[in-house]
Write an enzyme that holds these catalytic residues in place. Structure first.
Site, PDB file in Angstrom:
ATOM      1  N   MET A 172      86.456 110.243 -41.612  1.00 11.21           N
ATOM      2  CA  MET A 172      86.022 110.243 -43.011  1.00 11.21           C
ATOM      3  C   MET A 172      84.639 109.602 -43.120  1.00 11.21           C
ATOM      4  O   MET A 172      84.189 109.256 -44.218  1.00 11.21           O
ATOM      5  CB  MET A 172      87.032 109.503 -43.890  1.00 11.21           C
ATOM      6  CG  MET A 172      88.393 110.205 -43.881  1.00 11.21           C
ATOM      7  SD  MET A 172      89.388 109.895 -45.342  1.00 11.21           S
ATOM      8  CE  MET A 172      89.602 108.140 -45.237  1.00 11.21           C
ATOM      9  N   GLY A 173      83.960 109.440 -41.981  1.00 12.21           N
ATOM     10  CA  GLY A 173      82.593 108.920 -41.991  1.00 12.21           C
ATOM     11  C   GLY A 173      82.522 107.408 -42.152  1.00 12.21           C
ATOM     12  O   GLY A 173      83.512 106.714 -42.007  1.00 12.21           O
TER      13      GLY A 173
ATOM     14  N   HIS B 279      82.000 103.359 -37.386  1.00 12.61           N
ATOM     15  CA  HIS B 279      81.934 102.064 -36.703  1.00 12.61           C
ATOM     16  C   HIS B 279      82.354 102.278 -35.260  1.00 12.61           C
ATOM     17  O   HIS B 279      82.640 103.415 -34.848  1.00 12.61           O
ATOM     18  CB  HIS B 279      82.809 101.031 -37.430  1.00 12.61           C
ATOM     19  CG  HIS B 279      84.214 101.518 -37.699  1.00 12.61           C
ATOM     20  ND1 HIS B 279      85.118 101.771 -36.689  1.00 12.61           N
ATOM     21  CD2 HIS B 279      84.852 101.809 -38.856  1.00 12.61           C
ATOM     22  CE1 HIS B 279      86.263 102.180 -37.223  1.00 12.61           C
ATOM     23  NE2 HIS B 279      86.128 102.225 -38.539  1.00 12.61           N
TER      24      HIS B 279
ATOM     25  N   HIS C  16      85.434 104.548 -34.452  1.00  9.46           N
ATOM     26  CA  HIS C  16      85.186 105.995 -34.409  1.00  9.46           C
ATOM     27  C   HIS C  16      84.469 106.368 -33.107  1.00  9.46           C
ATOM     28  O   HIS C  16      84.789 107.368 -32.466  1.00  9.46           O
ATOM     29  CB  HIS C  16      84.281 106.413 -35.572  1.00  9.46           C
ATOM     30  CG  HIS C  16      84.853 106.180 -36.936  1.00  9.46           C
ATOM     31  ND1 HIS C  16      84.355 105.241 -37.796  1.00  9.46           N
ATOM     32  CD2 HIS C  16      85.883 106.771 -37.594  1.00  9.46           C
ATOM     33  CE1 HIS C  16      85.033 105.270 -38.937  1.00  9.46           C
ATOM     34  NE2 HIS C  16      85.979 106.176 -38.837  1.00  9.46           N
TER      35      HIS C  16
ATOM     36  N   SER D 134      87.286  98.826 -39.595  1.00  7.15           N
ATOM     37  CA  SER D 134      87.674  99.786 -40.619  1.00  7.15           C
ATOM     38  C   SER D 134      86.483  99.989 -41.550  1.00  7.15           C
ATOM     39  O   SER D 134      85.743  99.043 -41.836  1.00  7.15           O
ATOM     40  CB  SER D 134      88.862  99.236 -41.421  1.00  7.15           C
ATOM     41  OG  SER D 134      89.012  99.973 -42.615  1.00  7.15           O
TER      42      SER D 134
HETATM   43  P1  AMP Z   1      88.872 107.335 -40.692  1.00  6.06           P
HETATM   44  O1  AMP Z   1      87.413 107.664 -40.764  1.00  6.06           O
HETATM   45  O2  AMP Z   1      89.224 105.992 -41.207  1.00  6.06           O
HETATM   46  O3  AMP Z   1      89.752 108.453 -41.226  1.00  6.06           O
HETATM   47  O4  AMP Z   1      89.220 107.260 -39.133  1.00  6.06           O
HETATM   48  C1  AMP Z   1      88.951 108.349 -38.280  1.00  6.06           C
HETATM   49  C2  AMP Z   1      89.628 108.102 -36.969  1.00  6.06           C
HETATM   50  O5  AMP Z   1      89.163 106.872 -36.397  1.00  6.06           O
HETATM   51  C3  AMP Z   1      91.158 107.960 -37.124  1.00  6.06           C
HETATM   52  O6  AMP Z   1      91.792 108.595 -36.023  1.00  6.06           O
HETATM   53  C4  AMP Z   1      91.346 106.461 -37.056  1.00  6.06           C
HETATM   54  O7  AMP Z   1      92.624 106.069 -36.591  1.00  6.06           O
HETATM   55  C5  AMP Z   1      90.266 106.076 -36.066  1.00  6.06           C
HETATM   56  N1  AMP Z   1      89.942 104.647 -36.214  1.00  6.06           N
HETATM   57  C6  AMP Z   1      89.638 103.990 -37.372  1.00  6.06           C
HETATM   58  N2  AMP Z   1      89.450 102.680 -37.123  1.00  6.06           N
HETATM   59  C7  AMP Z   1      89.652 102.502 -35.794  1.00  6.06           C
HETATM   60  C8  AMP Z   1      89.622 101.363 -34.928  1.00  6.06           C
HETATM   61  N3  AMP Z   1      89.327 100.140 -35.381  1.00  6.06           N
HETATM   62  N4  AMP Z   1      89.876 101.553 -33.614  1.00  6.06           N
HETATM   63  C9  AMP Z   1      90.179 102.797 -33.144  1.00  6.06           C
HETATM   64  N5  AMP Z   1      90.211 103.904 -33.899  1.00  6.06           N
HETATM   65  C10 AMP Z   1      89.970 103.764 -35.210  1.00  6.06           C
END
Ligand code: AMP
Length: 278
Positions: free
Chosen positions: A27-28, A31, A34, A182
């Protein structure tokens, strides 16, 4: 690196790809968490495709959706530096045209944990991930253990619908003090940011007790609650001990791997974290 905003443009790119394709949906507001998925995908595939889409269907509150941080320019430059071949960045209208009416509902395991507090969330997640997998058609797709229930739900969907993709799960990447990275962390005030470390502290307490021989789920849960209640800025939504595969609540000691997870508000910001104990 190519950036595609429509399904038809992306499909034209996809049809010319040869070799193995690894996919990292996001979702952009990128960090290191990702980027660890991109690294893993680069090591295991000939080419990596990422997506950036803040999926309205998985948000429970319009305020949370509106406040979700975004920085597409920075995200694209990070993906470029990492050697990503192309990024799919669709608009909401591209993904959900006005006549959209098909949804994916993974039934049992979405009723608990996050599903209990965020009704409809996993319907949004499963629907968008199924769509993205159909558009991108990767050999492997990469997800973070940070969102443990999301991983379980997606694996179940892939199995149930015979989707031809391998789901790869990567470890949670943390800040130096243990806070799980996050995109939402930027919304914490400096004081809240310090307080947020309490989630990791609670996990560390459970881990130490577990490897010290404690196997009673309720005892482990109580220990975590004790740690969390020491932080005045923390408001616990749930702390739960579940079977890591089925997500069934575990009430007696078991040899199966345990998912120890929680959702905790630090001020207005809802944070989740988890650990697997086996
Ligand atoms: P999001 O952008 O929050 O939807 O996350 C995209 C992907 O990155 C998802 O598969 C999350 O589980 C993964 N992700 C987010 N935060 C972390 C983290 N701290 N460590 C590893 N993977 C992460």
């Amino acid at each position: 690196m190519q950036v595609y905003r429509t399904v038809s443009e992306f499909r034209a790119f996809r049809s010319a790809v040869q070799g193995t394709l690894g996919f990292v949906p996001t979702m952009g507001y990128l960090h290191e968490g990702h980027l660890s998925l991109v690294k893993a995908a680069s090591l295991e595939n000939d080419l990596v495709v990422a997506s950036i889409f803040v999926n309205p269907m998985q948000f429970n509150s319009t305020a949370d959706l509106a406040a979700y941080p975004r920085d597409e320019k920075q995200d694209l430059s990070l993906f470029r530096e990492m050697g990503v071949a192309s990024v799919f960045v669709p608009s909401v209208e591209e993904m959900y045209p006005p006549d959209f009416q098909t949804y994916i509902q993974v039934e049992k395991m979405t009723q608990k944990l996050e599903g209990e507090y965020r009704p409809g969330h996993f319907r949004g997640v499963a629907t968008v991930v199924a769509k993205l997998l159909n558009i991108v058609q990767p050999m492997r797709a990469y997800f973070g253990q940070k969102d443990a229930q999301q991983v379980a739900v997606i694996k179940q969907m892939v199995q149930d619908l015979n989707l031809p993709v391998e789901i790869v799960v990567c470890p949670t990447v943390r800040e130096a003090d243990g806070l799980a990275m996050s995109s939402r962390n930027v919304r914490l005030s400096p004081e809240e940011r310090k307080a947020a470390v309490v989630l990791h502290k609670a996990l560390v307490a459970a881990k130490a007790a577990f490897y010290g021989g404690e196997r009673e789920p309720e005892r482990l849960r109580e220990m975590m609650l004790q740690v969390l209640h020491q932080e005045p800025l923390a408001r616990v939504e749930y702390v739960s001990i579940n079977d890591a595969v089925t997500l069934e609540v575990v009430i007696t000691p078991t040899a199966s791997p345990l998912l120890v997870s929680m959702a905790v508000f630090i001020g207005e910001i809802r944070l989740i974290d988890n650990i697997i104990l086996a």
